[in-house]
Design a protein around this motif. Sequence first.
Motif, PDB file in Angstrom:
ATOM      1  N   ARG A 168       0.830  -1.205   0.000  1.00  0.00           N
ATOM      2  CA  ARG A 168       0.000   0.000   0.000  1.00  0.00           C
ATOM      3  C   ARG A 168       0.867   1.259   0.000  1.00  0.00           C
ATOM      4  O   ARG A 168       0.559   2.238  -0.695  1.00  0.00           O
ATOM      5  N   ALA A 169       1.935   1.251   0.770  1.00  0.00           N
ATOM      6  CA  ALA A 169       2.823   2.413   0.825  1.00  0.00           C
ATOM      7  C   ALA A 169       3.435   2.704  -0.537  1.00  0.00           C
ATOM      8  O   ALA A 169       3.509   3.865  -0.965  1.00  0.00           O
ATOM      9  N   GLN A 170       3.869   1.665  -1.235  1.00  0.00           N
ATOM     10  CA  GLN A 170       4.468   1.869  -2.554  1.00  0.00           C
ATOM     11  C   GLN A 170       3.435   2.405  -3.544  1.00  0.00           C
ATOM     12  O   GLN A 170       3.756   3.250  -4.387  1.00  0.00           O
ATOM     13  N   ALA A 171       2.195   1.927  -3.430  1.00  0.00           N
ATOM     14  CA  ALA A 171       1.133   2.426  -4.318  1.00  0.00           C
ATOM     15  C   ALA A 171       0.824   3.888  -4.026  1.00  0.00           C
ATOM     16  O   ALA A 171       0.677   4.703  -4.947  1.00  0.00           O
ATOM     17  N   LEU A 172       0.737   4.246  -2.749  1.00  0.00           N
ATOM     18  CA  LEU A 172       0.474   5.638  -2.378  1.00  0.00           C
ATOM     19  C   LEU A 172       1.615   6.552  -2.822  1.00  0.00           C
ATOM     20  O   LEU A 172       1.376   7.680  -3.262  1.00  0.00           O
ATOM     21  N   ALA A 173       2.833   6.072  -2.691  1.00  0.00           N
ATOM     22  CA  ALA A 173       3.984   6.878  -3.114  1.00  0.00           C
ATOM     23  C   ALA A 173       3.927   7.136  -4.620  1.00  0.00           C
ATOM     24  O   ALA A 173       4.227   8.244  -5.084  1.00  0.00           O
ATOM     25  N   ASP A 174       3.538   6.131  -5.385  1.00  0.00           N
ATOM     26  CA  ASP A 174       3.412   6.309  -6.835  1.00  0.00           C
ATOM     27  C   ASP A 174       2.322   7.319  -7.163  1.00  0.00           C
ATOM     28  O   ASP A 174       2.511   8.213  -7.999  1.00  0.00           O
ATOM     29  N   ILE A 175       1.194   7.203  -6.495  1.00  0.00           N
ATOM     30  CA  ILE A 175       0.068   8.105  -6.763  1.00  0.00           C
ATOM     31  C   ILE A 175       0.417   9.544  -6.378  1.00  0.00           C
ATOM     32  O   ILE A 175       0.133  10.493  -7.114  1.00  0.00           O
ATOM     33  N   GLY A 176       1.022   9.702  -5.211  1.00  0.00           N
ATOM     34  CA  GLY A 176       1.347  11.046  -4.721  1.00  0.00           C
ATOM     35  C   GLY A 176       2.653  11.597  -5.249  1.00  0.00           C
ATOM     36  O   GLY A 176       3.009  12.728  -4.940  1.00  0.00           O
ATOM     37  N   GLN A 177       3.371  10.794  -6.030  1.00  0.00           N
ATOM     38  CA  GLN A 177       4.693  11.162  -6.534  1.00  0.00           C
ATOM     39  C   GLN A 177       5.634  11.509  -5.381  1.00  0.00           C
ATOM     40  O   GLN A 177       6.380  12.474  -5.434  1.00  0.00           O
ATOM     41  N   TRP A 178       5.556  10.697  -4.349  1.00  0.00           N
ATOM     42  CA  TRP A 178       6.433  10.820  -3.196  1.00  0.00           C
ATOM     43  C   TRP A 178       7.563   9.787  -3.319  1.00  0.00           C
ATOM     44  O   TRP A 178       7.492   8.881  -4.139  1.00  0.00           O
ATOM     45  N   THR A 179       8.563   9.925  -2.489  1.00  0.00           N
ATOM     46  CA  THR A 179       9.666   8.971  -2.477  1.00  0.00           C
ATOM     47  C   THR A 179       9.195   7.646  -1.899  1.00  0.00           C
ATOM     48  O   THR A 179       8.703   7.594  -0.767  1.00  0.00           O
ATOM     49  N   GLY A 180       9.338   6.564  -2.670  1.00  0.00           N
ATOM     50  CA  GLY A 180       8.959   5.238  -2.187  1.00  0.00           C
ATOM     51  C   GLY A 180      10.113   4.551  -1.488  1.00  0.00           C
ATOM     52  O   GLY A 180      11.250   5.035  -1.490  1.00  0.00           O
ATOM     53  N   PHE A 181       9.803   3.417  -0.906  1.00  0.00           N
ATOM     54  CA  PHE A 181      10.821   2.663  -0.194  1.00  0.00           C
ATOM     55  C   PHE A 181      11.804   2.012  -1.169  1.00  0.00           C
ATOM     56  O   PHE A 181      11.409   1.479  -2.206  1.00  0.00           O
ATOM     57  N   ALA A 182      13.079   2.052  -0.809  1.00  0.00           N
ATOM     58  CA  ALA A 182      14.122   1.392  -1.602  1.00  0.00           C
ATOM     59  C   ALA A 182      14.485   0.039  -1.026  1.00  0.00           C
ATOM     60  O   ALA A 182      15.084  -0.791  -1.722  1.00  0.00           O
ATOM     61  N   SER A 183      14.106  -0.201   0.237  1.00  0.00           N
ATOM     62  CA  SER A 183      14.572  -1.425   0.898  1.00  0.00           C
ATOM     63  C   SER A 183      13.646  -1.830   2.028  1.00  0.00           C
ATOM     64  O   SER A 183      12.854  -1.031   2.540  1.00  0.00           O
ATOM     65  N   LEU A 184      13.774  -3.080   2.406  1.00  0.00           N
ATOM     66  CA  LEU A 184      13.116  -3.617   3.589  1.00  0.00           C
ATOM     67  C   LEU A 184      14.182  -4.249   4.468  1.00  0.00           C
ATOM     68  O   LEU A 184      14.884  -5.172   4.038  1.00  0.00           O
ATOM     69  N   GLN A 185      14.304  -3.759   5.690  1.00  0.00           N
ATOM     70  CA  GLN A 185      15.182  -4.398   6.664  1.00  0.00           C
ATOM     71  C   GLN A 185      14.323  -5.330   7.511  1.00  0.00           C
ATOM     72  O   GLN A 185      13.355  -4.888   8.137  1.00  0.00           O
ATOM     73  N   ALA A 186      14.656  -6.615   7.497  1.00  0.00           N
ATOM     74  CA  ALA A 186      13.797  -7.597   8.145  1.00  0.00           C
ATOM     75  C   ALA A 186      14.609  -8.766   8.673  1.00  0.00           C
ATOM     76  O   ALA A 186      15.723  -9.018   8.218  1.00  0.00           O
ATOM     77  N   TYR A 187      14.015  -9.496   9.610  1.00  0.00           N
ATOM     78  CA  TYR A 187      14.681 -10.682  10.143  1.00  0.00           C
ATOM     79  C   TYR A 187      14.639 -11.795   9.107  1.00  0.00           C
ATOM     80  O   TYR A 187      13.585 -12.164   8.600  1.00  0.00           O
ATOM     81  N   TYR A 188      15.819 -12.351   8.812  1.00  0.00           N
ATOM     82  CA  TYR A 188      15.934 -13.445   7.858  1.00  0.00           C
ATOM     83  C   TYR A 188      17.208 -14.201   8.172  1.00  0.00           C
ATOM     84  O   TYR A 188      18.285 -13.598   8.316  1.00  0.00           O
ATOM     85  N   SER A 189      17.091 -15.509   8.316  1.00  0.00           N
ATOM     86  CA  SER A 189      18.268 -16.332   8.581  1.00  0.00           C
ATOM     87  C   SER A 189      17.976 -17.750   8.125  1.00  0.00           C
ATOM     88  O   SER A 189      16.837 -18.097   7.766  1.00  0.00           O
ATOM     89  N   LEU A 190      18.983 -18.589   8.165  1.00  0.00           N
ATOM     90  CA  LEU A 190      18.841 -19.986   7.776  1.00  0.00           C
ATOM     91  C   LEU A 190      17.787 -20.694   8.621  1.00  0.00           C
ATOM     92  O   LEU A 190      17.135 -21.629   8.161  1.00  0.00           O
ATOM     93  N   VAL A 191      17.607 -20.231   9.852  1.00  0.00           N
ATOM     94  CA  VAL A 191      16.641 -20.850  10.748  1.00  0.00           C
ATOM     95  C   VAL A 191      15.405 -19.977  10.969  1.00  0.00           C
ATOM     96  O   VAL A 191      14.482 -20.371  11.673  1.00  0.00           O
ATOM     97  N   GLY A 192      15.349 -18.823  10.335  1.00  0.00           N
ATOM     98  CA  GLY A 192      14.194 -17.925  10.422  1.00  0.00           C
ATOM     99  C   GLY A 192      13.779 -17.491   9.033  1.00  0.00           C
ATOM    100  O   GLY A 192      14.258 -16.476   8.531  1.00  0.00           O
ATOM    101  N   ARG A 193      12.883 -18.261   8.413  1.00  0.00           N
ATOM    102  CA  ARG A 193      12.599 -18.071   6.990  1.00  0.00           C
ATOM    103  C   ARG A 193      11.151 -17.635   6.717  1.00  0.00           C
ATOM    104  O   ARG A 193      10.643 -17.817   5.612  1.00  0.00           O
ATOM    105  N   ASP A 194      10.475 -17.062   7.710  1.00  0.00           N
ATOM    106  CA  ASP A 194       9.110 -16.576   7.505  1.00  0.00           C
ATOM    107  C   ASP A 194       9.036 -15.560   6.371  1.00  0.00           C
ATOM    108  O   ASP A 194       8.004 -15.431   5.709  1.00  0.00           O
TER     109      ASP A 194
END
Length: 336
Positions: A168-194
């Motif tokens: 939704r944020a990326q869609a709103l940024a496109d509509i409003g011509q605002w700066t969208g997200f370039a990245s997602l910082q998230a938990y990810y590991s060999l044992v945490g793959r959600d």
Amino acid sequence: MEYRLLGKTGVKVSALCLGTMTFGSRFLNIATVSQTEATQMVERAWEAGINFFDTADVYSRGESEQILGQALGQADIGRDAAIIATKVRGKMSDADPNAIGLSRKHIIAACEASLRRLETDYIDLYQVHGWDCLTPMDETLRALDDLVRAGKVRYVGCSNWPARHIARAQALADIGQWTGFASLQAYYSLVGRDLEHELLPLCLEQALSVLPWSPLAGGFLTGKYRRKSTTPADARRVNFDFPPIDQERGFDAVDTAEVVGAQIGASIAQVSLAWLLAQPGIGSVIIGAKRLDQLEDNLKAVDVRLTEDQFDHLSQATKPPTLYPQWMVERQNLDR
């Protein structure tokens, strides 16, 4: 060191990023690194080719940002050469009810404070550090866009957001011509793959760089934790059992990484990081350390090359079950 594009931007970041949650003295029993030690780590990371440094205002209530800013200066790293990332959302005052969240008021004030602590005129990547259920999304996005337009922030990203909110944020940024997200910082590991269920496919579709935090699952994938061994008293998870993991799956991951590591002369941690670096969509893996020797071990992960069989062996050891509706999507597309 390998360098990868940060999302759709033209900026190249090192495949490993130095995380600085351990810098300071008062954050979740994790922060223990002094200014002198931090400067040594920053210098060593820079020598190894790391140009990407990640922090957050909430880490030791600004102390991590301050230490990182001073370390970059003491290491004589040119400001334009370093890519500095920090975050906003966390509670920064027990007295001020507005010193938290993603309101325009807090975002603007927090950015100014981060700039002062980091001793810089601009932040390369400013990330919203979690979801704020009280603030309208367009208020947050417009505040971030204003910071970009003012030259105080170069790019913006998010951390710990659900897939539906990112879309939704990326869609709103496109509509409003605002700066969208370039990245997602998230938990990810060999044992945490959600992340693989919804977030990773979304990031691949939207060309967002994934920046995994806690790639060693809070130290579990270092080899300190074994099925039939006593955990060292100084191990991080003894006092701070986070992020949550399926322990049996974790032991399977450690055992498998040990086997692969023996084949190629690499540590369990290096194998675990190399597996993550080989995943699609990964921009930079955030490594952190309390000691220089831990950092040295992690840095060697960029030189580890897994064969296809080794990669598959590691993946199968911790493969998460396919969730609905993905298993239905896969079934419906078998004949296409």
